[in-house]
Scaffold this active site. Structure first.
Site, PDB file in Angstrom:
ATOM      1  N   CYS A   1      -1.375  -0.246   3.157  1.00 14.35           N
ATOM      2  CA  CYS A   1      -2.791   0.090   3.146  1.00 14.35           C
ATOM      3  C   CYS A   1      -3.667  -1.157   3.112  1.00 14.35           C
ATOM      4  O   CYS A   1      -3.346  -2.143   2.447  1.00 14.35           O
ATOM      5  CB  CYS A   1      -3.118   0.971   1.944  1.00 14.35           C
ATOM      6  SG  CYS A   1      -2.405   2.620   2.022  1.00 14.35           S
TER       7      CYS A   1
ATOM      8  N   HIS B   1       2.796  -1.577  -1.560  1.00 15.42           N
ATOM      9  CA  HIS B   1       1.459  -1.010  -1.633  1.00 15.42           C
ATOM     10  C   HIS B   1       0.433  -2.107  -1.399  1.00 15.42           C
ATOM     11  O   HIS B   1       0.652  -3.267  -1.769  1.00 15.42           O
ATOM     12  CB  HIS B   1       1.207  -0.386  -3.010  1.00 15.42           C
ATOM     13  CG  HIS B   1       1.917   0.920  -3.229  1.00 15.42           C
ATOM     14  ND1 HIS B   1       1.816   1.976  -2.349  1.00 15.42           N
ATOM     15  CD2 HIS B   1       2.733   1.343  -4.231  1.00 15.42           C
ATOM     16  CE1 HIS B   1       2.538   2.992  -2.800  1.00 15.42           C
ATOM     17  NE2 HIS B   1       3.108   2.631  -3.935  1.00 15.42           N
TER      18      HIS B   1
END
Length: 450
Positions: free
Chosen positions: A318, A271
């Site tokens: 991301c 992440h």
């Protein structure tokens, strides 16, 4: 009376016992686990293992099962050439991977007092009759080919992955490319055994179990298959914390594997997000670090073994928490209907982000930093097939790496990813930074000059 002839290498009775029982040993042992254990035990080097896997064109006349059996047989026969201690090391390896029947079969050729006066910790745990062993899945079966580490668990020895992962055919080169790049030049990519090193870290689990990266194991398998076809040495890891990651990074980039390699690729899947303009990376313990700290590791002073070599860093996560919904193509004609995605036709997806709550960038040479998106936006991962970017990258590489340089591969990947949409119409656009990557990089799969 003549004195007994001095034997050199593995004792004859051991060699003959392996050869006599070759088919039984193949049947009673798991090839992938045995191959990995033989490398870890030092019975074989990675290069030796690859030599046993190279059937010199025979696979064209064999089905997949027959190829695996032949590689299995060649592995065991190679061990008979590995010196006087290889037999007992093989027995120990078989016990470590729970192939107890095979271990007992090999032990049966000797008297008990000829066995080595030591026993491994794994052997103590597993030295029971086969009937007493519960058939539990191996770590590889449950978490894929990646190695995960507990919080305070040491990393252990650096061991390349030698299992076989199935995947689509990667087209092979017919030459070493570079003659058509006289102006820019090309990076050297022609070695059979030192073509490249892949460090792959795929973090799937976090303190909040709801944030597990479902489907990410597909990306590990796709990347491993691709880079095996490119003849890279592969180090795949799973859940690691921040401290373990940086120790691992140092261990790999200071190893003889990297010292001798022609190319280095790192893929970090986890992440990510952007906080106050700084891009962040999250590890399995929930700790977060600036992405720049990872890039800084590849400066010349910190990474001398990679000076003047192509370095490819892939960060397919991301870079913010915004969704890229794009803009309608029909802005010039307001009467034309706008297309609306039908939700039932689109697969379930997750984003790769951290929930939201500069210093100067050091120069890096011969480095491409690849992203799955543009700054500020999320990336997407299909719960069944894996992340958009990694899956498209592997597909484009398989189809075009035989005659196309990496930067054009990345452009084609970005185009393919840009055509995908989520249920709500969100999209993403791949990007990359060229940091002194001043030559063309051709992977030349399947073609060697050295």
């Amino acid at each position: 009376m003549q004195p007994p002839e001095l034997e050199i290498g593995m004792p004859k009775r051991h060699r003959e016992h392996i050869r006599k029982n070759l088919n039984i040993l193949v049947e009673w042992t798991n090839y992938e686990r045995l191959a990995m254990e033989c490398v870890q035990q030092g019975i074989l080097t990675v290069q030796m293992l690859r030599n046993t896997q190279d059937l010199n064109g025979k696979p064209f006349n064999m089905d997949e099962k027959d190829v695996r059996v032949e590689q299995h047989r060649r592995l065991l026969l190679k061990i008979t050439q590995r010196g006087p201690t290889a037999y007992n090391l093989l027995i120990n390896a078989l016990r470590n991977i729970n192939c107890l029947d095979a271990a007992v079969l090999l032990e049966s050729v000797d008297e008990s007092d000829s066995r080595p006066p030591f026993i491994s910790l794994n052997e103590r745990r597993t030295s029971r009759k086969s009937a007493d062993i519960v058939d539990t899945p191996s770590p590889e079966a449950s978490e894929g080919p990646c190695v995960s580490k507990l919080r305070n668990e040491p990393l252990g020895a650096l061991t390349p992955y030698v299992g076989v992962v199935d995947g689509p055919e990667v087209k092979k080169s017919k030459k070493i490319h570079g003659g058509d790049s006289a102006i820019l030049g090309t990076y050297k990519m022609q070695s059979r055994f030192n073509r490249g090193v892949l460090l792959m870290v795929n973090i799937m689990d976090y303190p909040d179990q709801n944030r597990r990266r479902i489907g990410a194991e597909k990306d590990s398998k796709s990347l491993i298959h691709l880079f095996q076809e490119l003849n890279f040495t592969i180090f795949p890891y799973g859940n690691v914390n921040q401290d373990q990651f940086f120790k691992l990074l140092t261990m790999v980039t200071s190893s003889s594997y990297v010292q001798n390699t022609e190319c280095f690729v790192m893929v970090l899947m986890t992440h990510g997000n952007s906080v106050e303009g700084k891009e962040k990376v999250e590890f399995c313990d929930g700790s977060v670090v600036d992405m720049q700290k990872i890039k800084d590791h590849f400066q010349t002073a910190k990474c001398p073994y990679l000076v003047n070599k192509p370095k490819v860093l892939m960060f397919p996560f991301c870079r913010g928490d915004e969704y890229d919904l794009g803009h309608p193509k029909n802005q010039g004609n307001l009467m034309e209907p706008v297309y609306t995605a039908q939700e039932e036709k689109w697969p379930d997806t997750q984003t790769e982000g951290i929930p939201s709550p500069s210093t100067n960038v050091p120069s890096l040479a011969d480095t491409l930093v690849c992203y799955a998106n543009t700054p500020g936006y999320v990336t997407h991962r299909d719960l069944d097939t894996g992340s958009w970017y990694i899956q498209k990258f592997c597909q484009v590489m398989a189809d075009h790496a035989h005659d196309t340089d990496l930067e054009d591969i990345l452009k084609k990947t970005s185009e393919a990813v840009g055509n995908k949409r989520t249920k709500k119409g969100s999209m993403q656009t791949g990007a990359y930074d060229n940091l002194g990557f001043n030559k063309k990089l051709y992977f030349n799969p399947g073609f060697f000059n050295e």
